[in-house]
Structure formats: C-alpha cells, structure tokens
Scaffold this motif. Structure first.
Motif: not given
Length: 193
Positions: A30-33, A113-132
């Motif tokens: 999900e990428y929608d803020d 004030s920033g890149p947005g909520f989605s960008a903030f969250l996805w930055d934690f995983v370098d923009g792509k899902p962690v596949i366990n």
C-alpha cells in the motif's frame, strides 16, 4: 489429491470476511498516504482485541471517522470525541480516539513539511517490501528490529498507539513486509506485486 481449495495462511480460519481480507488485502503493498494512515489507526484500535473485531467494525469506523480523512480528523473537538464515545459501532476508547486525532495532526504536518507519510514509511524498507519466507506461524515474529525502529520514529513525531508489535502488524498488513507463509498462494502473488 488436491481438493482444489487454495492454500493459505491458517490465521483467517473459515470466516468469509477474514478469508477475503487475507486473500485480497493483507500483504498487498500500500502506497497511498491516507490509506496507510487509516490502517495504522485501525491497528492502534485493535490493540488488546482480535483483528477480526476491527475488521467487522471497519465500515462503522469509516463512517464515524469521516472516511479516515486526516484533514477532518485533525480538527475534531471535544463534542466530536463525545459523539464517537457514544458510537456503539466502533471501539469506544477515549485514549485511542484522542490518539487518532493527534496522529492526524502529525500526519498533516508530515504531508506539508516532508516527503509525505508513505515515503516516510517505505524509506524504512528502501522502497520495496521485505519478502520473508516463513514456513510456519511459529516462525513469524510479533515484532522486529525494523518495527521497533519505525515505532520509535513514529512516536518521536507524535503518533499514538504505535508500539513495535502494532507497527509490525501494520507492516504485514500493508505489504511493507510479506509474511504470508511460503505454502500460501498469496506469498508468491504478493511478492510479484
């Protein structure tokens, strides 16, 4: 011999609402803020309850919280909080309701004030899902170093009800991590999204 039934994670059981949630939503990136805000808030309301309880009340939550529009929720006043406390369709917890309001205010600030909520969250995983690649529900953690880091940062910004376990459930649900079991048909499908 195959029964023709799809293989899936065991946690939704046979409840049609839960099965549909598993098969259509859980683990889909999900990428929608706004949608990410809604899911984080609902996961916060779930604390101490079963997710199916929230899922059954989700439409009532959406009605009560103006479609989870943070722009509206951020302006809720005491009268609105009292109205929500009287709404039997939702989980009536004053701290969680007030937390949703505070979190909406923080969300708005992040959007302005920033890149947005989605960008903030996805930055934690370098923009792509962690596949366990978990084979059993016993292997799936309740929290991870990543969820602890995200939780810490969300709290530092002022979000409420976002401990590391809530955040990990949120990450699973929104596809930041793919925790469908490897035997589940959705593991490969979500990994391909």
């Amino acid at each position: 011999m195959s029964t023709g039934a799809p293989s899936r994670c065991p946690w939704p059981g046979t409840d049609p609402l839960y099965v549909a949630y598993h098969d259509e939503e859980w683990g889909v990136p999900e990428y929608d803020d706004r949608a990410l805000y809604e899911k984080l808030i609902l996961d916060g309301f779930q604390a101490g309850l079963a997710w199916i309880t929230i899922l059954r009340k989700r439409d009532a939550f959406r009605d009560a919280f103006d479609g989870f529009a943070p722009e509206k929720i951020a302006r809720y006043n005491t009268k609105k909080v009292e109205a929500l406390m009287g709404d039997a369709g939702i989980v009536r917890n004053r701290l969680k309701i007030e937390g949703a309001i505070k979190s909406a205010q923080v969300w708005l600030d992040m959007m302005e004030s920033g890149p947005g909520f989605s960008a903030f969250l996805w930055d934690f995983v370098d923009g792509k899902p962690v596949i366990n690649r978990f084979k059993s529900m016993r292997d799936v953690p309740a929290e991870t170093p990543l969820s602890r880091a995200m939780s810490k940062e969300l709290k530092a910004r002022g979000f409420k009800f976002c401990g590391p376990t809530i955040v990990y459930a949120f990450m699973q649900a929104t596809g930041l991590v793919n925790d469908h079991l490897t035997s589940c048909q959705r593991h490969k499908e979500c990994a391909a999204l």
